[in-house]
Design a protein around this motif. Structure first.
Motif, short mmCIF file in Angstrom:
data_model
loop_
_atom_site.label_atom_id
_atom_site.label_comp_id
_atom_site.label_asym_id
_atom_site.label_seq_id
_atom_site.Cartn_x
_atom_site.Cartn_y
_atom_site.Cartn_z
N LEU A 1 0.83 -1.21 0.00
CA LEU A 1 0.00 0.00 0.00
C LEU A 1 0.86 1.26 0.00
CD1 LEU A 1 -3.04 0.84 0.20
CD2 LEU A 1 -2.68 1.03 2.67
N LEU A 2 1.91 1.26 0.83
CA LEU A 2 2.71 2.47 1.01
C LEU A 2 3.83 2.61 -0.03
CD1 LEU A 2 3.00 2.44 4.91
CD2 LEU A 2 1.43 3.78 3.49
N ALA A 3 4.08 1.54 -0.78
CA ALA A 3 5.16 1.59 -1.76
C ALA A 3 4.63 1.66 -3.19
CB ALA A 3 6.07 0.38 -1.59
N GLY A 4 3.36 2.00 -3.35
CA GLY A 4 2.84 2.25 -4.69
C GLY A 4 2.36 1.04 -5.45
N ARG A 5 2.21 -0.11 -4.84
CA ARG A 5 1.69 -1.29 -5.54
C ARG A 5 0.25 -1.53 -5.10
NH1 ARG A 5 5.63 -6.32 -6.33
NH2 ARG A 5 4.25 -6.52 -8.14
N GLU A 6 -0.63 -0.58 -5.42
CA GLU A 6 -2.01 -0.62 -4.96
C GLU A 6 -2.74 -1.87 -5.44
OE1 GLU A 6 -0.65 2.02 -6.44
OE2 GLU A 6 -0.60 3.56 -4.85
N GLN A 7 -2.50 -2.27 -6.69
CA GLN A 7 -3.21 -3.42 -7.24
C GLN A 7 -2.81 -4.69 -6.49
OE1 GLN A 7 -5.60 -3.06 -9.84
NE2 GLN A 7 -6.12 -5.08 -8.98
N LYS A 8 -1.53 -4.81 -6.17
CA LYS A 8 -1.06 -5.97 -5.41
C LYS A 8 -1.66 -5.97 -4.01
CE LYS A 8 1.81 -9.54 -5.47
NZ LYS A 8 1.68 -10.65 -6.45
N ALA A 9 -1.75 -4.79 -3.41
CA ALA A 9 -2.37 -4.67 -2.08
C ALA A 9 -3.83 -5.07 -2.14
CB ALA A 9 -2.22 -3.24 -1.57
N MET A 10 -4.52 -4.69 -3.20
CA MET A 10 -5.94 -5.02 -3.35
C MET A 10 -6.12 -6.54 -3.50
SD MET A 10 -9.05 -4.06 -3.34
CE MET A 10 -8.98 -2.27 -3.53
N GLU A 11 -5.28 -7.18 -4.31
CA GLU A 11 -5.38 -8.63 -4.48
C GLU A 11 -5.21 -9.34 -3.14
OE1 GLU A 11 -2.45 -9.67 -7.34
OE2 GLU A 11 -3.38 -8.51 -8.98
N LEU A 12 -4.25 -8.90 -2.36
CA LEU A 12 -4.01 -9.50 -1.05
C LEU A 12 -5.19 -9.25 -0.11
CD1 LEU A 12 -1.81 -11.04 0.57
CD2 LEU A 12 -1.03 -8.83 1.41
N ALA A 13 -5.74 -8.03 -0.13
CA ALA A 13 -6.86 -7.68 0.75
C ALA A 13 -8.10 -8.49 0.42
CB ALA A 13 -7.15 -6.19 0.64
N LEU A 14 -8.37 -8.69 -0.86
CA LEU A 14 -9.54 -9.47 -1.25
C LEU A 14 -9.38 -10.94 -0.88
CD1 LEU A 14 -10.26 -7.89 -4.74
CD2 LEU A 14 -11.69 -7.70 -2.70
N LYS A 15 -8.13 -11.43 -0.89
CA LYS A 15 -7.88 -12.83 -0.55
C LYS A 15 -7.91 -13.03 0.96
CE LYS A 15 -4.63 -16.60 -1.45
NZ LYS A 15 -3.35 -16.98 -2.13
N TYR A 16 -7.40 -12.06 1.71
CA TYR A 16 -7.35 -12.16 3.18
C TYR A 16 -7.98 -10.90 3.81
CZ TYR A 16 -3.70 -15.59 2.03
OH TYR A 16 -2.99 -16.64 1.50
N PRO A 17 -9.28 -10.70 3.69
CA PRO A 17 -9.88 -9.47 4.21
C PRO A 17 -9.74 -9.31 5.73
CG PRO A 17 -11.57 -11.06 3.55
CD PRO A 17 -10.26 -11.58 3.05
N ASP A 18 -9.65 -10.43 6.43
CA ASP A 18 -9.51 -10.34 7.88
C ASP A 18 -8.11 -9.90 8.31
OD1 ASP A 18 -8.61 -12.81 6.83
OD2 ASP A 18 -8.55 -13.68 8.83
N LYS A 19 -7.16 -9.85 7.36
CA LYS A 19 -5.80 -9.43 7.67
C LYS A 19 -5.57 -7.95 7.36
CE LYS A 19 -4.56 -13.64 8.73
NZ LYS A 19 -4.26 -14.03 10.12
N VAL A 20 -6.58 -7.29 6.86
CA VAL A 20 -6.44 -5.88 6.49
C VAL A 20 -6.55 -4.99 7.73
CG1 VAL A 20 -7.44 -3.97 5.17
CG2 VAL A 20 -7.36 -6.27 4.18
N GLU A 21 -5.58 -4.11 7.92
CA GLU A 21 -5.69 -3.10 8.97
C GLU A 21 -6.59 -1.98 8.42
OE1 GLU A 21 -2.95 -0.03 11.64
OE2 GLU A 21 -1.99 -1.63 10.48
N VAL A 22 -7.86 -2.02 8.82
CA VAL A 22 -8.87 -1.19 8.17
C VAL A 22 -8.51 0.29 8.24
CG1 VAL A 22 -11.33 -0.64 8.07
CG2 VAL A 22 -10.60 -2.94 8.72
N GLY A 23 -7.95 0.72 9.34
CA GLY A 23 -7.62 2.13 9.47
C GLY A 23 -6.63 2.62 8.43
N MET A 24 -5.79 1.71 7.92
CA MET A 24 -4.76 2.11 6.94
C MET A 24 -5.34 2.49 5.59
SD MET A 24 -1.62 2.23 7.96
CE MET A 24 -0.75 2.06 6.40
N ILE A 25 -6.52 2.00 5.25
CA ILE A 25 -7.04 2.27 3.90
C ILE A 25 -7.56 3.69 3.76
CG2 ILE A 25 -7.64 -0.16 3.61
CD1 ILE A 25 -10.54 0.52 4.00
N TRP A 26 -7.61 4.44 4.89
CA TRP A 26 -8.13 5.81 4.83
C TRP A 26 -7.04 6.88 4.92
CZ3 TRP A 26 -12.62 5.30 2.92
CH2 TRP A 26 -13.42 4.21 3.25
#
Length: 610
Positions: A532-557
């Motif tokens: 997310l912080l290094a500019g690979r948004e698409q890769k971050a999205m793929e990971l988030a969709l695969k493991y939604p429970d591992k997403v730190e929700v506050g970071m997406i804002w």
């Protein structure tokens, strides 16, 4: 008249009057400080002042009759012949005027002006921790509990603003002037007192002080049996409200209008266990919270209908995992059961509603959390913890403007709370206000929250990324630990992360280094943040969709995630996180808009106006 003044000067009457006035003022000030500490009633100070005023003419007569100096006065017969009757009358008149001046200087000004009778209502108060005058220092829990009970009772008065417990108790054992304490807390009056416990007897002294003048508005001493402790609390709170002239609309003006409907328990021993438990809970830490749980279990064992003890159990269980470093699941189950037990006995316990709402946040049951915080803040608008937790819910759901409002409200209620200041820091960091975030982070540390903030907190992470301080980034990565407390990154991996933050095009090299050197399996949470912080948004999205429970929700804002929020898949991620139903019911994030059946986000990189 000139002869009289000459005679008064010759006999050193003026000098004696001046010395007497200075000594009287000193004695009055000493009495005003010492007598309350000795638990003497207010009338004793007035008695001392009255004696000093009555003693003034006697001192003046002695100064006239007996020569205080080297030059002796004439014999009595000569003096009688040398002082005409008119001058004797003048001496008496001067004596009366001097007594009036002395009384004006020594007695409270409102006694002369009448302001004590006609002053308007005072609408704010701080309850300082009562001093423990018992021989056993372990009775601190009882004196602290007495202060907190009075604070909670006074908070029920609708027109009275009560400084929070954390802010007031920050002044415990600090010898500050009451007026300075009131200034720092922003209140007009201060309640202080002491508790002396001897077996089953208790002596409670309370005094209400005007912050502007430093004078007592009311004071009283209660000598009672321990079983009458709840009645004493009701009596004190009722008398304070009357002294403050707060209008509560009570049908019976003589009734203690802020008294509770019923005592929290009929078992005094259970109540003492509850006070000891709350004392431990407020200290925080693994050991203290576990001790709190043990005491509360004893309390409900003695009185199974003690609703507040169950509520305290719920609060202890919900915070314990963060201090014990254990899996939260089992503790959240116990917290839920305890909160439900509390509400089944008293459905109006705000703390229990707040605990259930906080559990709902941790389980990402957003709509349940919103409803729970609504109940909690409605039942007790002055509870800073409920507002702080609600601010966290709003931040995680992207309603950042509202989150900041709740965070500020919690801070207004409890400015001396380290946790509340830390929440302000994270809220500002999410919004992109680094300067303010660091300001409140430092305030939290200064207030004693250093053990609760590590070098990997959101404020530090975002400030390091935004400032481009790669040396601090290296330090952060070196502190990251994997399974069995092993370092998560090798030095080559750390340098690769630094390189990719500076140049996102170097990702292929980073992937190769990570796959070759990773000493432990890197958690999905760490990969998500790195992408997310290094500019690979698409890769971050793929990971988030695969493991939604591992997403730190506050970071997406955070502002840096604006491109991530603009991805078409963000709508699907929001549904997987359960956010869509919440937004439809309670309002959309500041950075998103509804479109047809979904939504579109990423309208601005900084969602709150600077």
């Amino acid at each position: 008249m000139r002869t009289l003044l000459h005679e008064l000067s010759r006999r050193r009457v003026f000098r004696v009057a001046g010395i007497y006035g200075v000594v009287s003022w000193v004695l009055t000030e000493v009495a005003d400080v010492i007598f309350p500490a000795l638990q003497l009633p207010d009338w004793t100070i007035t008695f001392v002042v009255a004696l000093l005023i009555l003693g003034f003419p006697i001192a003046m007569i002695f100064a006239w009759v007996f020569d205080i100096g080297i030059e002796k006065t004439a014999p009595l017969k000569e003096r009688a012949r040398g002082v005409p009757g008119l001058e004797r009358f003048g001496y008496l008149a001067l004596l009366i005027v001097a007594m009036g001046i002395l009384g004006y200087l020594l007695l409270p000004k409102d006694l002369w002006t009448g302001t004590a009778e006609v002053a308007g209502p005072r609408n704010s108060i701080a309850v300082l921790p009562f001093a423990n005058l018992s021989e056993d220092p372990a009775n601190d829990y009882f004196s602290d509990g007495m202060s907190e009970e009075l604070l909670n009772l006074l908070a029920r008065a609708p027109d009275l603003r009560v400084a929070s417990r954390t802010s007031s108790f920050a002044f415990k054992d600090k010898n500050l002037d009451v007026r300075e304490v009131a200034r720092q807390l922003g209140v007009e009056t201060v309640l202080e007192g002491s508790v002396r416990r001897d077996g089953d007897r208790v002596r409670i002294t309370a005094q209400l002080i005007d912050a502007e003048t430093g004078y007592h508005l009311w004071s009283n001493t209660y000598d009672r049996e321990l079983k009458d402790i709840f009645q004493v609390q009701d009596d004190i709170s009722g008398e304070i409200v009357k002294a403050l002239k707060i209008t509560l609309g009570a049908p019976d003006e003589e009734a203690p209008v802020v008294a509770r409907a019923a005592p929290p328990t009929q078992d005094v021993e259970a109540y003492q266990l509850y006070l000891q438990a709350r004392h431990q809970w407020k200290r925080r830490g693994d050991k203290a919270i576990r001790r709190s749980i043990d005491l509360l279990q004893q309390a409900v064992g003695r009185d199974p209908e003690f609703a507040r003890a169950y509520s305290g159990l719920a609060a202890a269980y919900v915070v314990l995992p963060g201090y014990a470093g254990e899996e939260p699941g089992p503790y959240l189950v116990k917290a839920t059961e305890a909160a439900q037990q509390a509400l089944s006995r008293n459905p109006n316990l705000a703390e229990a509603h707040a605990v259930l709402a906080e559990i709902a946040v941790s389980e990402e049951r957003w709509t349940d959390a919103e409803a729970g915080f609504f109940f909690a803040t409605s039942l007790d608008p002055n509870d800073p913890t409920a507002h702080q937790w609600y601010s966290l819910l709003l931040r995680q759901t992207g309603r950042l403007d509202k989150s900041l409002e709740e965070a500020k409200l919690a801070l207004d209620l409890d400015p001396a709370s380290p946790i509340v200041n830390a929440n302000m820091a994270e809220t500002y960091a999410t919004l992109g206000y680094d300067e303010k975030a660091l300001q409140y982070r430092q305030a939290a540390i200064d207030l004693g929250y250093a053990s609760g903030i590590d070098d990997g907190d959101l404020v530090t992470r975002m400030e390091v990324i935004r400032s481009g301080d790669m040396d601090r980034l290296r330090e952060l990565l070196r502190t990251a630990k994997g399974p069995e407390d092993q370092p998560l990154f090798t030095e080559n991996m750390i340098e690769a992360v630094v390189r990719v933050i500076q140049d996102p095009a170097s990702w292929p090299e980073v992937d190769a280094i990570f796959s070759r050197e990773a000493p432990a399996e890197i958690p999905e949470e760490a990969w998500f943040q790195l992408y997310l912080l290094a500019g690979r948004e698409q890769k971050a999205m793929e990971l988030a969709l695969k493991y939604p429970d591992k997403v730190e929700v506050g970071m997406i804002w955070v502002p840096e995630a604006a491109e991530f929020r603009r991805l078409p898949e963000f709508d699907a991620l929001a549904r997987k996180l359960g956010l869509m139903d919440y937004w439809k019911q309670y309002g959309w994030p500041d950075d998103c808009r509804p479109v047809s059946e979904g939504m579109q986000c990423g309208f601005s990189s900084i969602v709150a106006a600077r």
